[in-house]
Scaffold this motif. Structure first.
Motif, short mmCIF file in Angstrom:
data_model
loop_
_atom_site.label_atom_id
_atom_site.label_comp_id
_atom_site.label_asym_id
_atom_site.label_seq_id
_atom_site.Cartn_x
_atom_site.Cartn_y
_atom_site.Cartn_z
N GLU A 108 12.95 -46.33 -29.13
CA GLU A 108 12.16 -46.00 -30.32
C GLU A 108 12.01 -44.49 -30.50
OE1 GLU A 108 10.76 -47.94 -32.79
OE2 GLU A 108 11.87 -49.60 -31.90
N ARG A 109 11.72 -43.79 -29.42
CA ARG A 109 11.46 -42.35 -29.46
C ARG A 109 11.86 -41.78 -28.10
NH1 ARG A 109 8.48 -38.31 -32.16
NH2 ARG A 109 7.12 -37.07 -30.85
N PHE A 110 12.68 -40.72 -28.11
CA PHE A 110 13.13 -40.12 -26.86
C PHE A 110 13.46 -38.65 -27.08
CE2 PHE A 110 16.67 -42.12 -29.04
CZ PHE A 110 17.71 -41.20 -28.96
N ILE A 112 15.93 -35.26 -26.50
CA ILE A 112 17.24 -34.71 -26.19
C ILE A 112 17.08 -33.20 -26.01
CG2 ILE A 112 18.53 -36.51 -27.42
CD1 ILE A 112 18.99 -34.43 -29.68
N ASN A 113 18.07 -32.58 -25.40
CA ASN A 113 18.02 -31.13 -25.24
C ASN A 113 19.02 -30.52 -26.21
OD1 ASN A 113 18.86 -28.40 -23.90
ND2 ASN A 113 16.85 -28.97 -23.07
N GLU A 114 18.54 -29.70 -27.11
CA GLU A 114 19.35 -29.06 -28.14
C GLU A 114 19.13 -27.56 -28.06
OE1 GLU A 114 22.06 -29.07 -31.24
OE2 GLU A 114 21.38 -30.80 -30.11
N ASN A 115 20.19 -26.82 -27.75
CA ASN A 115 20.09 -25.35 -27.64
C ASN A 115 18.97 -24.93 -26.68
OD1 ASN A 115 22.20 -24.94 -29.53
ND2 ASN A 115 20.75 -25.30 -31.19
N SER A 116 18.93 -25.58 -25.53
CA SER A 116 17.96 -25.28 -24.47
C SER A 116 16.51 -25.58 -24.86
CB SER A 116 18.08 -23.82 -24.02
OG SER A 116 19.38 -23.58 -23.54
N GLN A 117 16.32 -26.43 -25.86
CA GLN A 117 14.97 -26.84 -26.25
C GLN A 117 14.91 -28.37 -26.29
OE1 GLN A 117 13.99 -25.04 -30.01
NE2 GLN A 117 13.42 -23.13 -29.05
N ASP A 118 13.77 -28.91 -25.88
CA ASP A 118 13.57 -30.35 -25.99
C ASP A 118 13.25 -30.69 -27.44
OD1 ASP A 118 14.02 -30.78 -23.31
OD2 ASP A 118 11.90 -30.77 -22.77
N VAL A 119 13.92 -31.72 -27.95
CA VAL A 119 13.75 -32.16 -29.33
C VAL A 119 13.50 -33.67 -29.32
CG1 VAL A 119 14.91 -32.38 -31.57
CG2 VAL A 119 15.31 -30.35 -30.16
N TRP A 120 12.48 -34.11 -30.05
CA TRP A 120 12.19 -35.53 -30.15
C TRP A 120 13.12 -36.20 -31.16
CZ3 TRP A 120 9.52 -38.42 -26.97
CH2 TRP A 120 8.57 -37.81 -26.15
N VAL A 121 13.64 -37.34 -30.77
CA VAL A 121 14.49 -38.17 -31.64
C VAL A 121 13.75 -39.48 -31.83
CG1 VAL A 121 16.68 -39.40 -31.80
CG2 VAL A 121 16.61 -37.09 -30.82
N GLU A 122 13.81 -40.01 -33.05
CA GLU A 122 13.03 -41.20 -33.36
C GLU A 122 13.72 -42.03 -34.44
OE1 GLU A 122 8.61 -41.82 -35.30
OE2 GLU A 122 8.94 -40.12 -33.97
N TRP A 123 13.51 -43.32 -34.40
CA TRP A 123 13.91 -44.20 -35.50
C TRP A 123 12.81 -44.12 -36.56
CZ3 TRP A 123 18.52 -46.33 -36.13
CH2 TRP A 123 19.32 -46.55 -35.01
N VAL A 124 13.16 -43.66 -37.75
CA VAL A 124 12.19 -43.49 -38.82
C VAL A 124 12.56 -44.42 -39.98
CG1 VAL A 124 11.26 -41.87 -40.53
CG2 VAL A 124 11.66 -41.11 -38.17
#
Length: 142
Positions: A108-110, A112-124
């Motif tokens: 549902e929500r997890f 990822i690391n994008e350009n050395s930053q943590d980014v939340w990914v979610e089903w919206v």
């Protein structure tokens, strides 16, 4: 706190529209203060010698751990935008995609690391975007 800035060059990007039961898999795009500016489908920059489709497959595997299938030819979109006072410019290949991996819909929500930053990914839910919540890039249609 977010502190990313657009590259000061034209960037070629591939993103994928992965849908599941009226939902779209997207990543948060945040302002420097951490507030959510909008949501953007997953993908990334095309590397030299790589096609946009190869980029999309690589990015999804790296970011989510699951493989995708491309469901048709891409739409091409030019994205000129501003973020925290900096201008960005992208040529985007936007693909409809699918996956046979059952893990995709279960997460549902997890993060990822994008350009050395943590980014939340979610089903919206897609209806949130049709109701006015911001889907990035501007001009992207569902």
């Amino acid at each position: 706190m977010s502190s990313w800035r657009p590259k000061q060059a034209v960037r070629v990007v591939a993103i994928g529209l992965l849908r599941d039961e009226g939902r779209l898999l997207v990543a948060e795009v945040c302002n420097d203060d951490g507030s959510v500016k909008g949501w953007r489908p997953l993908g990334g920059g095309v590397e030299f010698g790589e096609t946009s489709e190869q980029t999309l497959r690589r990015e999804f595997l790296e970011e989510t751990g699951f493989a995708i299938e491309v469901a048709g030819p891409p739409k091409v979109l030019e994205n000129l935008y501003e973020h925290e006072g900096h201008i960005g410019h992208e040529i985007m290949f936007v693909y409809e995609i699918t996956t046979a991996d059952p893990r995709a819909a279960e997460r549902e929500r997890f993060v990822i690391n994008e350009n050395s930053q943590d980014v939340w990914v979610e089903w919206v839910a897609v209806e949130r975007f049709t109701a006015g919540e911001r889907l990035l890039p501007d001009g992207l249609t569902l």
